[in-house]
Design an enzyme around this catalytic site. Sequence first.
Site, PDB file in Angstrom:
ATOM      1  N   ARG A  29     -14.918   1.727  -3.593  1.00 55.30           N
ATOM      2  CA  ARG A  29     -13.842   2.722  -3.061  1.00 55.30           C
ATOM      3  C   ARG A  29     -14.133   3.938  -3.716  1.00 55.30           C
ATOM      4  O   ARG A  29     -14.783   4.083  -4.884  1.00 55.30           O
ATOM      5  CB  ARG A  29     -12.446   2.010  -3.881  1.00 55.30           C
ATOM      6  CG  ARG A  29     -11.104   2.616  -3.062  1.00 55.30           C
ATOM      7  CD  ARG A  29      -9.971   1.975  -3.688  1.00 55.30           C
ATOM      8  NE  ARG A  29      -9.773   0.650  -3.596  1.00 55.30           N
ATOM      9  CZ  ARG A  29      -8.764  -0.063  -4.024  1.00 55.30           C
ATOM     10  NH1 ARG A  29      -7.796   0.652  -4.955  1.00 55.30           N
ATOM     11  NH2 ARG A  29      -8.668  -1.299  -3.948  1.00 55.30           N
ATOM     12  N   SER A  52      -6.369   0.732   0.258  1.00 57.83           N
ATOM     13  CA  SER A  52      -5.419   0.227  -0.234  1.00 57.83           C
ATOM     14  C   SER A  52      -4.170   1.051  -0.505  1.00 57.83           C
ATOM     15  O   SER A  52      -3.622   1.414   0.255  1.00 57.83           O
ATOM     16  CB  SER A  52      -6.016  -0.628  -1.657  1.00 57.83           C
ATOM     17  OG  SER A  52      -4.946  -1.265  -2.262  1.00 57.83           O
ATOM     18  N   HIS A  53      -3.743   1.252  -1.765  1.00 59.12           N
ATOM     19  CA  HIS A  53      -2.600   2.000  -2.233  1.00 59.12           C
ATOM     20  C   HIS A  53      -3.073   3.374  -2.929  1.00 59.12           C
ATOM     21  O   HIS A  53      -2.111   4.038  -3.226  1.00 59.12           O
ATOM     22  CB  HIS A  53      -1.711   1.317  -3.145  1.00 59.12           C
ATOM     23  CG  HIS A  53      -2.459   0.808  -4.482  1.00 59.12           C
ATOM     24  ND1 HIS A  53      -3.315  -0.421  -4.560  1.00 59.12           N
ATOM     25  CD2 HIS A  53      -2.554   1.460  -5.789  1.00 59.12           C
ATOM     26  CE1 HIS A  53      -3.859  -0.189  -5.659  1.00 59.12           C
ATOM     27  NE2 HIS A  53      -3.356   0.765  -6.548  1.00 59.12           N
ATOM     28  N   LYS A  87     -13.343  -3.786   1.577  1.00 61.19           N
ATOM     29  CA  LYS A  87     -12.885  -4.963   0.825  1.00 61.19           C
ATOM     30  C   LYS A  87     -13.626  -6.082   1.725  1.00 61.19           C
ATOM     31  O   LYS A  87     -13.561  -6.097   3.043  1.00 61.19           O
ATOM     32  CB  LYS A  87     -11.681  -5.347   0.554  1.00 61.19           C
ATOM     33  CG  LYS A  87     -10.665  -4.730  -0.136  1.00 61.19           C
ATOM     34  CD  LYS A  87      -9.042  -5.149  -0.175  1.00 61.19           C
ATOM     35  CE  LYS A  87      -8.421  -4.325  -1.215  1.00 61.19           C
ATOM     36  NZ  LYS A  87      -6.862  -4.246  -1.388  1.00 61.19           N
ATOM     37  N   ASP A 134       2.229  -2.628  -0.034  1.00 62.53           N
ATOM     38  CA  ASP A 134       1.267  -1.609  -0.281  1.00 62.53           C
ATOM     39  C   ASP A 134       0.635  -1.083   1.004  1.00 62.53           C
ATOM     40  O   ASP A 134       0.641  -1.811   2.358  1.00 62.53           O
ATOM     41  CB  ASP A 134       0.377  -1.873  -1.254  1.00 62.53           C
ATOM     42  CG  ASP A 134      -0.632  -2.651  -0.833  1.00 62.53           C
ATOM     43  OD1 ASP A 134      -0.658  -3.723   0.067  1.00 62.53           O
ATOM     44  OD2 ASP A 134      -1.839  -3.009  -1.728  1.00 62.53           O
ATOM     45  N   ASP A 176      -2.376  -1.762   2.560  1.00 60.15           N
ATOM     46  CA  ASP A 176      -3.155  -2.550   3.394  1.00 60.15           C
ATOM     47  C   ASP A 176      -2.605  -3.825   3.505  1.00 60.15           C
ATOM     48  O   ASP A 176      -3.258  -4.780   3.941  1.00 60.15           O
ATOM     49  CB  ASP A 176      -4.456  -2.602   2.757  1.00 60.15           C
ATOM     50  CG  ASP A 176      -4.905  -3.147   1.537  1.00 60.15           C
ATOM     51  OD1 ASP A 176      -3.799  -3.138   0.646  1.00 60.15           O
ATOM     52  OD2 ASP A 176      -6.036  -3.941   1.360  1.00 60.15           O
ATOM     53  N   ASP A 203      -1.853  -6.390   1.174  1.00 54.59           N
ATOM     54  CA  ASP A 203      -2.042  -7.548   0.425  1.00 54.59           C
ATOM     55  C   ASP A 203      -1.322  -7.647  -1.028  1.00 54.59           C
ATOM     56  O   ASP A 203      -1.277  -8.268  -1.673  1.00 54.59           O
ATOM     57  CB  ASP A 203      -3.644  -7.575  -0.030  1.00 54.59           C
ATOM     58  CG  ASP A 203      -3.875  -6.638  -0.535  1.00 54.59           C
ATOM     59  OD1 ASP A 203      -3.458  -5.559  -0.917  1.00 54.59           O
ATOM     60  OD2 ASP A 203      -5.350  -6.382  -0.521  1.00 54.59           O
ATOM     61  N   ARG A 204      -0.262  -6.770  -1.105  1.00 55.53           N
ATOM     62  CA  ARG A 204       0.580  -6.842  -2.268  1.00 55.53           C
ATOM     63  C   ARG A 204       1.882  -6.454  -1.973  1.00 55.53           C
ATOM     64  O   ARG A 204       2.217  -5.624  -0.918  1.00 55.53           O
ATOM     65  CB  ARG A 204       0.014  -5.674  -3.298  1.00 55.53           C
ATOM     66  CG  ARG A 204      -1.183  -5.898  -3.865  1.00 55.53           C
ATOM     67  CD  ARG A 204      -1.544  -5.121  -5.080  1.00 55.53           C
ATOM     68  NE  ARG A 204      -1.343  -3.487  -4.828  1.00 55.53           N
ATOM     69  CZ  ARG A 204      -0.624  -2.864  -5.657  1.00 55.53           C
ATOM     70  NH1 ARG A 204       0.114  -3.191  -6.706  1.00 55.53           N
ATOM     71  NH2 ARG A 204      -0.514  -1.505  -5.073  1.00 55.53           N
ATOM     72  N   HIS A 259      -0.195  -8.976  -6.010  1.00 56.59           N
ATOM     73  CA  HIS A 259      -1.175  -9.839  -5.288  1.00 56.59           C
ATOM     74  C   HIS A 259      -0.832 -11.376  -5.398  1.00 56.59           C
ATOM     75  O   HIS A 259      -0.890 -11.829  -6.588  1.00 56.59           O
ATOM     76  CB  HIS A 259      -2.606  -9.688  -5.758  1.00 56.59           C
ATOM     77  CG  HIS A 259      -3.157  -8.466  -5.372  1.00 56.59           C
ATOM     78  ND1 HIS A 259      -3.915  -8.436  -4.067  1.00 56.59           N
ATOM     79  CD2 HIS A 259      -3.660  -7.355  -6.018  1.00 56.59           C
ATOM     80  CE1 HIS A 259      -4.518  -7.029  -4.039  1.00 56.59           C
ATOM     81  NE2 HIS A 259      -4.128  -6.516  -5.269  1.00 56.59           N
TER      82      HIS A 259
END
Length: 469
Positions: A19, A107-108, A117, A241, A243, A245-246, A328
């Site tokens: 990232r 992501s966030h 990822k 979030d 993407d 996944d949270r 997560h």
Amino acid sequence: MSETAHKFDSTILREYDIRGVVGKTLHVADATAIGRTFGSMVRRKGGKRVVLGYDGRLSSPDLAAACTAGLTAAGVDVIQIGVAATPMLYFAVWHLEADGGIQITGSHNPPDFNGFKMMMGKKSFFGADIQKLGELAGKADWETGSGKVEKKNILAEYAARLLKDVKPGRKLKVAWDTGNGAVGVSIRAVVDKLPGTHFVLNEKVDGTFPAHHPDPTVPKNLEQLVAEVKKQGCDLGIAFDGDGDRIGAVDGKGRILWGDQLLILWARDVLKTRPGATIIADVKASQALFDEIARAGGQPLMWKTGHSLIKTKLAELNAPLAGEMSGHIFFADTFYGFDDALYCGLRLLNVVAGADESLAAMRDKLPQLVNTPELRFDCPDEKKFRIVDEVKVRLKQAGAKVNDIDGVRVNTPDGWWLLRASNTQPVLVARCESANQAGLERLKDDLKKALAASGVELPADVEAGGGHH
């Protein structure tokens, strides 16, 4: 494609993913090299097919095209699923029985970030794997070939798989906030088939995130959802979030339920069908979670923070459920064991729809402890692990009760405090939890003294951090 070696900016190859800031530390050329190198690693494991997806960030399409070029140059066939939440990419790898997957996502992080990822086979690709990717690129140690590219729309299959685990129950009113993130692609395909009434906020995928930042662990980012829940008289609200996944959640009164509180509810549910099972949570989670897992007949296990680390432990122990404070959450009782926030949302609806009390009532019955939020303060990368080690040595010499699975988590009659080094940023992370405010103050004092002995001061704003449960 030139066979010259590729050097990455040292800051982008991180513990759980790659990232960086687009145009500063992360470039299109990096995406090509990641594709080429990851593709070579897949080939050397006997693989041939990789699924590629990307989030709604403005830089994602260019990075996806470059990554595809790298993969095909390594002789790998690429299945492109287009804009998708990260868990939809994970699903595609399982569903299409591919040899790996790459999701391009920031992501966030703020809009100017992006990253990658990855999955090798059906497992997380992280830690030493990511460092090895950097080394191979640095030597131009690549396979050569000309892979094919196909586009595939898997939204219908993905939605059907999520809906398969929805149980009948009372009809609910639910607000959903996709935060202009990648879940906007899949939200309608799922909620339009659910019973009850559903309100979707910020559904349009927009990489500038005009409504609010897509991180559901920050209370400010949930204000719009809370307002909608109150306005529509919803039973609960669910947020994602960037993407997907949270997960974040609020009850019908607009109060936040944190990751460890949600895990208590899910753990009780999972243990009905898997009595005695091991349930895993990270070192930042409340003691109440571990106590409640045991009370519901499960085996609580405290493990290291980090989605890749928890996912790997879950698979190793064949546990049906794991999760972390950050939201997560991993279901492996009837699902694949990866972190899919939309799926977690459906499992929360099952819990609420199947109960004769509201989510707010459930929340009121949870153990009421006071704790600090996650306290994060700057500490250079080269010092952060050393400081935690120094603190650990002193505590053990003093005979303290220490769990050192990930940093130090210290139990005292007042409760517990935690100090660990972040794997992803030059920061130290701390947290304290007690039965009451006086106990919390004593724990914060203990933490302050432990740090002071290593010449580290708690910043004033961190000291002021009050309770949140």
